[in-house]
Write a protein that holds these residues in place. Structure first.
Motif, PDB file in Angstrom:
ATOM      1  N   LEU A  43       9.326  22.906 -85.347  1.00  0.00           N
ATOM      2  CA  LEU A  43      10.120  21.679 -85.260  1.00  0.00           C
ATOM      3  C   LEU A  43      10.990  21.650 -83.998  1.00  0.00           C
ATOM      4  O   LEU A  43      11.135  20.587 -83.388  1.00  0.00           O
ATOM      5  CB  LEU A  43      10.971  21.531 -86.529  1.00  0.00           C
ATOM      6  CG  LEU A  43      11.086  20.115 -87.055  1.00  0.00           C
ATOM      7  CD1 LEU A  43       9.766  19.407 -87.211  1.00  0.00           C
ATOM      8  CD2 LEU A  43      11.832  20.124 -88.382  1.00  0.00           C
ATOM      9  N   GLY A 153       8.191  26.485 -92.062  1.00  0.00           N
ATOM     10  CA  GLY A 153       8.049  27.741 -91.328  1.00  0.00           C
ATOM     11  C   GLY A 153       9.205  28.696 -91.596  1.00  0.00           C
ATOM     12  O   GLY A 153       8.999  29.832 -92.042  1.00  0.00           O
ATOM     13  N   VAL A 154      10.437  28.260 -91.337  1.00  0.00           N
ATOM     14  CA  VAL A 154      11.589  29.138 -91.562  1.00  0.00           C
ATOM     15  C   VAL A 154      11.809  29.328 -93.064  1.00  0.00           C
ATOM     16  O   VAL A 154      12.159  30.417 -93.522  1.00  0.00           O
ATOM     17  CB  VAL A 154      12.865  28.558 -90.898  1.00  0.00           C
ATOM     18  CG1 VAL A 154      14.068  29.454 -91.181  1.00  0.00           C
ATOM     19  CG2 VAL A 154      12.665  28.402 -89.389  1.00  0.00           C
ATOM     20  N   SER A 174       9.269  18.980-100.765  1.00  0.00           N
ATOM     21  CA  SER A 174       8.609  17.829-101.376  1.00  0.00           C
ATOM     22  C   SER A 174       7.659  18.372-102.446  1.00  0.00           C
ATOM     23  O   SER A 174       7.427  19.584-102.515  1.00  0.00           O
ATOM     24  CB  SER A 174       7.855  17.023-100.319  1.00  0.00           C
ATOM     25  OG  SER A 174       6.857  17.824 -99.736  1.00  0.00           O
ATOM     26  N   TYR A 191      13.362  17.467-103.148  1.00  0.00           N
ATOM     27  CA  TYR A 191      14.439  16.763-102.434  1.00  0.00           C
ATOM     28  C   TYR A 191      14.206  15.253-102.378  1.00  0.00           C
ATOM     29  O   TYR A 191      15.127  14.489-102.147  1.00  0.00           O
ATOM     30  CB  TYR A 191      14.647  17.341-101.022  1.00  0.00           C
ATOM     31  CG  TYR A 191      13.605  16.946 -99.991  1.00  0.00           C
ATOM     32  CD1 TYR A 191      13.698  15.764 -99.259  1.00  0.00           C
ATOM     33  CD2 TYR A 191      12.514  17.778 -99.729  1.00  0.00           C
ATOM     34  CE1 TYR A 191      12.751  15.423 -98.314  1.00  0.00           C
ATOM     35  CE2 TYR A 191      11.572  17.447 -98.789  1.00  0.00           C
ATOM     36  CZ  TYR A 191      11.695  16.257 -98.071  1.00  0.00           C
ATOM     37  OH  TYR A 191      10.743  15.919 -97.140  1.00  0.00           O
ATOM     38  N   TYR A 236      21.825  25.599 -89.538  1.00  0.00           N
ATOM     39  CA  TYR A 236      21.033  26.102 -88.402  1.00  0.00           C
ATOM     40  C   TYR A 236      20.116  25.066 -87.786  1.00  0.00           C
ATOM     41  O   TYR A 236      19.230  25.417 -87.002  1.00  0.00           O
ATOM     42  CB  TYR A 236      20.264  27.360 -88.807  1.00  0.00           C
ATOM     43  CG  TYR A 236      19.102  27.167 -89.765  1.00  0.00           C
ATOM     44  CD1 TYR A 236      19.309  26.953 -91.114  1.00  0.00           C
ATOM     45  CD2 TYR A 236      17.789  27.227 -89.312  1.00  0.00           C
ATOM     46  CE1 TYR A 236      18.242  26.798 -91.988  1.00  0.00           C
ATOM     47  CE2 TYR A 236      16.715  27.075 -90.167  1.00  0.00           C
ATOM     48  CZ  TYR A 236      16.952  26.863 -91.508  1.00  0.00           C
ATOM     49  OH  TYR A 236      15.886  26.715 -92.366  1.00  0.00           O
ATOM     50  N   TYR A 283      24.343  28.997 -87.066  1.00  0.00           N
ATOM     51  CA  TYR A 283      23.469  30.053 -86.553  1.00  0.00           C
ATOM     52  C   TYR A 283      22.560  29.437 -85.494  1.00  0.00           C
ATOM     53  O   TYR A 283      22.008  28.345 -85.695  1.00  0.00           O
ATOM     54  CB  TYR A 283      22.601  30.678 -87.653  1.00  0.00           C
ATOM     55  CG  TYR A 283      21.530  31.565 -87.044  1.00  0.00           C
ATOM     56  CD1 TYR A 283      21.847  32.846 -86.597  1.00  0.00           C
ATOM     57  CD2 TYR A 283      20.231  31.095 -86.838  1.00  0.00           C
ATOM     58  CE1 TYR A 283      20.902  33.643 -85.969  1.00  0.00           C
ATOM     59  CE2 TYR A 283      19.277  31.886 -86.215  1.00  0.00           C
ATOM     60  CZ  TYR A 283      19.617  33.156 -85.785  1.00  0.00           C
ATOM     61  OH  TYR A 283      18.673  33.933 -85.151  1.00  0.00           O
ATOM     62  N   ILE A 285      19.475  31.002 -82.887  1.00  0.00           N
ATOM     63  CA  ILE A 285      18.737  32.188 -82.419  1.00  0.00           C
ATOM     64  C   ILE A 285      18.954  32.402 -80.928  1.00  0.00           C
ATOM     65  O   ILE A 285      19.150  33.519 -80.467  1.00  0.00           O
ATOM     66  CB  ILE A 285      17.221  32.070 -82.770  1.00  0.00           C
ATOM     67  CG1 ILE A 285      16.494  33.385 -82.479  1.00  0.00           C
ATOM     68  CG2 ILE A 285      16.557  30.931 -82.050  1.00  0.00           C
ATOM     69  CD1 ILE A 285      15.043  33.420 -82.979  1.00  0.00           C
ATOM     70  N   GLY A 335       4.709  16.121 -91.941  1.00  0.00           N
ATOM     71  CA  GLY A 335       5.275  16.778 -93.119  1.00  0.00           C
ATOM     72  C   GLY A 335       4.202  17.274 -94.073  1.00  0.00           C
ATOM     73  O   GLY A 335       3.002  17.054 -93.880  1.00  0.00           O
ATOM     74  N   GLY A 336       4.669  17.985 -95.106  1.00  0.00           N
ATOM     75  CA  GLY A 336       3.742  18.506 -96.106  1.00  0.00           C
ATOM     76  C   GLY A 336       3.034  19.772 -95.659  1.00  0.00           C
ATOM     77  O   GLY A 336       2.094  20.232 -96.308  1.00  0.00           O
TER      78      GLY A 336
HETATM   79  N1  LIG Z   1      19.211  27.541 -85.325  1.00  0.00           N
HETATM   80  C1  LIG Z   1      18.124  28.196 -85.016  1.00  0.00           C
HETATM   81  O1  LIG Z   1      18.190  29.217 -84.349  1.00  0.00           O
HETATM   82  C2  LIG Z   1      16.781  27.692 -85.488  1.00  0.00           C
HETATM   83  C3  LIG Z   1      15.628  28.447 -85.264  1.00  0.00           C
HETATM   84  C4  LIG Z   1      14.414  27.969 -85.754  1.00  0.00           C
HETATM   85  C5  LIG Z   1      14.359  26.753 -86.416  1.00  0.00           C
HETATM   86  N2  LIG Z   1      15.509  26.033 -86.573  1.00  0.00           N
HETATM   87  C6  LIG Z   1      15.500  24.764 -87.299  1.00  0.00           C
HETATM   88  O2  LIG Z   1      14.877  24.992 -88.530  1.00  0.00           O
HETATM   89  C7  LIG Z   1      14.340  23.785 -89.026  1.00  0.00           C
HETATM   90  C8  LIG Z   1      12.984  24.041 -89.638  1.00  0.00           C
HETATM   91  O3  LIG Z   1      12.065  24.357 -88.615  1.00  0.00           O
HETATM   92  P1  LIG Z   1      10.567  24.689 -89.017  1.00  0.00           P
HETATM   93  O4  LIG Z   1       9.827  24.950 -87.744  1.00  0.00           O
HETATM   94  O5  LIG Z   1      10.545  25.703 -90.114  1.00  0.00           O
HETATM   95  O6  LIG Z   1      10.103  23.279 -89.596  1.00  0.00           O
HETATM   96  P2  LIG Z   1       8.961  22.911 -90.659  1.00  0.00           P
HETATM   97  O7  LIG Z   1       7.949  23.996 -90.716  1.00  0.00           O
HETATM   98  O8  LIG Z   1       8.547  21.521 -90.316  1.00  0.00           O
HETATM   99  O9  LIG Z   1       9.739  22.901 -92.041  1.00  0.00           O
HETATM  100  C9  LIG Z   1      10.670  21.930 -92.367  1.00  0.00           C
HETATM  101  C10 LIG Z   1      10.597  21.696 -93.867  1.00  0.00           C
HETATM  102  O10 LIG Z   1      11.695  20.857 -94.237  1.00  0.00           O
HETATM  103  C11 LIG Z   1      11.270  20.020 -95.283  1.00  0.00           C
HETATM  104  N3  LIG Z   1      12.207  18.873 -95.314  1.00  0.00           N
HETATM  105  C12 LIG Z   1      12.218  17.751 -94.579  1.00  0.00           C
HETATM  106  N4  LIG Z   1      13.277  16.977 -94.909  1.00  0.00           N
HETATM  107  C13 LIG Z   1      13.944  17.658 -95.879  1.00  0.00           C
HETATM  108  C14 LIG Z   1      15.114  17.389 -96.649  1.00  0.00           C
HETATM  109  N5  LIG Z   1      15.822  16.267 -96.486  1.00  0.00           N
HETATM  110  N6  LIG Z   1      15.515  18.308 -97.555  1.00  0.00           N
HETATM  111  C15 LIG Z   1      14.836  19.454 -97.738  1.00  0.00           C
HETATM  112  N7  LIG Z   1      13.700  19.765 -97.045  1.00  0.00           N
HETATM  113  C16 LIG Z   1      13.281  18.874 -96.125  1.00  0.00           C
HETATM  114  C17 LIG Z   1       9.853  19.677 -94.950  1.00  0.00           C
HETATM  115  O11 LIG Z   1       9.160  19.378 -96.165  1.00  0.00           O
HETATM  116  P3  LIG Z   1       8.006  18.248 -96.241  1.00  0.00           P
HETATM  117  O12 LIG Z   1       7.260  18.349 -94.948  1.00  0.00           O
HETATM  118  O13 LIG Z   1       7.187  18.590 -97.401  1.00  0.00           O
HETATM  119  O14 LIG Z   1       8.742  16.954 -96.363  1.00  0.00           O
HETATM  120  C18 LIG Z   1       9.346  20.984 -94.327  1.00  0.00           C
HETATM  121  O15 LIG Z   1       8.703  21.800 -95.285  1.00  0.00           O
HETATM  122  C19 LIG Z   1      14.397  22.802 -87.855  1.00  0.00           C
HETATM  123  O16 LIG Z   1      15.473  21.904 -88.049  1.00  0.00           O
HETATM  124  C20 LIG Z   1      14.676  23.680 -86.676  1.00  0.00           C
HETATM  125  O17 LIG Z   1      15.357  23.022 -85.634  1.00  0.00           O
HETATM  126  C21 LIG Z   1      16.709  26.479 -86.124  1.00  0.00           C
END
Ligand SMILES: NC(=O)c1ccc[n+]([C@@H]2O[C@H](COP(=O)([O-])OP(=O)(O)OC[C@H]3O[C@@H](n4cnc5c(N)ncnc54)[C@H](OP(=O)(O)O)[C@@H]3O)[C@@H](O)[C@H]2O)c1
Length: 359
Positions: A43, A153-154, A174, A191, A236, A283, A285, A335-336
Motif C-alpha cells: 500500500l 500484508g502487515v 472484510s 469492519y 502506523y 511507528y 519503519i 481490496g480483498g
Molecule cells: N508506518 C510504517 O512503517 C508502515 C510500514 C508498512 C506499511 N504501513 C501501512 O500499513 C498499511 C497496510 O499496508 P499493507 O501493504 O499491509 O496493505 P494491504 O495488504 O492492502 O492491507 C490492508 C488491509 O486493510 C483492510 N482494510 C481496508 N480498510 C479497512 C478498515 N477501514 N478497517 C479495517 N481494515 C481495513 C483491507 O481489507 P479489504 O481489502 O478486505 O477491504 C486490507 O486487508 C498501509 O496503510 C501502509 O501505509 C506502514
C-alpha cells in the motif's frame, strides 16, 4: 546490457505506471548492483504513486519499497561482500526494476534456500509488525490485541508473530478476509458491517491492551475507545488520506505528503492529556531505520531465522511479472487481497555472474 524498470510518470491512478527500457545502472564506488529476484507490492507504493505518502519522491520515480536479489556487480571500494550472494534491502523506492544499485551498507544477507517472494515479505511487512510489537510498544504473552486490516500484508504478519507470542488476537477485515484471520489464530471482526469498538467490548469486557491502526485520522480515536485503561494504540499509517482508495485513475494529482499528519499529532497529544492512561504512539519503519540502522538489520536477521525454521510462513497472495506492476497495484487497491503481492523479476534472464568485469 539493458534492463527494464517501472516509472511513475505523474501522481495519480495506476495509469501513471510505465515500463521503460534503458542501460543497466553501474555501481558507484561503495555501491553494489543487485539483480532483483523479487520486489514487494504494498500500500505505501500505491500511496506514493498517488503522491500522498510521506516518502513520496518527485516524479518521475521508480516505486518499490523492498527487494530480494543477487549481488551482480561490485563497486571498486566495497569489501566483505561476494558476487552471487543473496541480499535483501529496503530502498523505499526503486525496487520495481531488474537491476538496482545500492550502497553496500543497505544490504542484509539472506540465508540460502529461501523463496525470494517469501523472503521479501519480511523486509517491509514483517519488520513493521515485529518492530511495532517489540520496539514501538512491548507486547507480553497473554495480552489482548486488536489488529486492523488483519488479512492484509502487515496484518497477516502481525497475526503470525502474535501467535508466536501467545497473544489473544482480534482482527478487523472484510468478510473475504475472515477465513484467513481465523486460520492465523485471530477472531475476525467485519469492519464493513460491525462497529469494532462495540464488538471488542462485547467480546472482551473491558477492551484490549493494544491496537495496531494503519488507517489514521478519526479512526485512531475509535481505536483508542477499544482500549482497556493503560492500553496503547500504535498508529502506523494514513490509509484514510488515499484518494479513491488508490484507484484514482485518470486524475493527475499532486505531491501532498503530509495530509493527515496534523490530525495524527493531535491524537497523540490527546492520548497523554485525556483521562484513562491510554497512549497513542506512532511507528514508522523508515524513521526507525534512519535513527537505528542496526536495529533494522538485527530484526531482519531474526526474522529470516524464523522463516528458515518455518516458524513463520508469509502468505503470498499473488506473483506477477515486473511488466504487470500496474495490474499488481490495481489488484491490491481493489481490496480483498490476503497476504503479500510480489513482483517476480528476472525469471528468464540467464545468470550474468560469469561475465563480471574485474573490480
Ligand atoms: N508506518 C510504517 O512503517 C508502515 C510500514 C508498512 C506499511 N504501513 C501501512 O500499513 C498499511 C497496510 O499496508 P499493507 O501493504 O499491509 O496493505 P494491504 O495488504 O492492502 O492491507 C490492508 C488491509 O486493510 C483492510 N482494510 C481496508 N480498510 C479497512 C478498515 N477501514 N478497517 C479495517 N481494515 C481495513 C483491507 O481489507 P479489504 O481489502 O478486505 O477491504 C486490507 O486487508 C498501509 O496503510 C501502509 O501505509 C506502514
Amino acid at each position: 546490457m539493458r534492463h527494464k524498470r517501472i516509472v511513475v510518470t505523474h501522481y495519480g491512478g495506476a495509469d501513471a505506471l510505465r515500463v521503460i527500457e534503458e542501460e543497466c545502472p553501474e555501481p558507484e564506488s561503495v555501491q553494489v548492483r543487485v539483480r532483483v529476484d523479487a520486489a514487494g507490492v504494498s500500500l505505501p507504493d500505491v500511496m506514493a504513486r498517488e503522491g500522498v505518502h510521506p516518502e513520496t519522491p518527485p516524479v518521475p520515480f521508480t516505486p518499490g519499497w523492498d527487494l530480494v536479489g543477487v549481488v551482480d556487480r561490485l563497486g571498486k571500494d566495497t569489501s566483505g561482500i561476494e558476487l552471487g550472494q543473496t541480499v535483501a534491502a529496503l530502498p523505499i523506492h526503486g525496487a520495481y526494476a531488474e537491476f538496482v544499485c545500492l550502497p553496500q551498507s543497505e544490504l542484509v544477507p539472506v540465508p540460502s534456500g529461501l523463496d525470494p517472494a517469501e523472503a521479501v515479505s519480511l523486509v517491509l511487512n514483517y519488520i513493521t509488525a515485529y518492530q511495532m510489537m517489540h520496539r514501538a510498544a512491548e507486547v507480553r504473552p497473554g495480552q489482548r490485541v486488536l489488529i486492523h486490516g488483519a488479512a492484509g500484508g502487515v496484518g497477516t504478519a502481525l497475526l503470525q508473530l502474535g501467535r508466536l507470542d501467545r497473544l489473544q488476537m482480534y482482527g478487523t477485515c472484510s468478510s473475504r478476509g475472515a477465513p484467513t484471520v481465523s486460520e492465523l489464530g485471530g477472531v475476525p471482526v467485519d469492519y464493513e458491517h460491525q462497529d469494532f469498538v462495540e464488538e471488542i467490548h462485547r467480546l472482551t469486557g473491558d477492551g484490549v491492551d493494544m491496537v495496531f491502526d494503519p488507517i489514521g485520522g478519526n479512526h485512531l480515536w475509535h481505536s483508542r475507545k477499544a482500549l482497556r485503561p493503560g492500553g496503547t494504540v500504535v498508529g502506523y499509517g494514513l490509509r484514510s488520506s488515499m484518494r479513491g482508495q488508490g484507484l484514482a485513475s485518470g486524475r493527475p494529482g499532486r505531491r501532498h505528503r503530509f495530509g493527515g499528519t496534523a490530525a495524527f499529532g493531535l491524537v497523540i497529544a490527546g492520548g497523554w492529556l485525556l483521562p484513562g492512561k491510554k497512549r497513542v504512539v506512532p511507528y514508522s519503519i523508515q524513521t526507525l531505520k534512519r535513527l537505528k540502522p542496526e536495529s533494522f538489520r538485527q530484526d531482519l536477521v531474526a526474522l529470516f531465522e524464523l522463516l528458515r525454521q518455518q516458524k513463520i510462513r508469509p502468505l503470498i497472495a499473488k506473483r506477477f511479472p515486473l511488466a504487470a506492476a500496474r495490474q499488481a497495484q490495481e489488484l491490491l487497491a481493489h481490496g480483498g487481497v490476503t497476504g503479500k503481492i510480489v513482483l517476480v523479476v528476472n525469471q528468464d534472464r540467464p545468470s550474468l555472474l560469469g561475465q563480471q568485469l574485474p573490480r
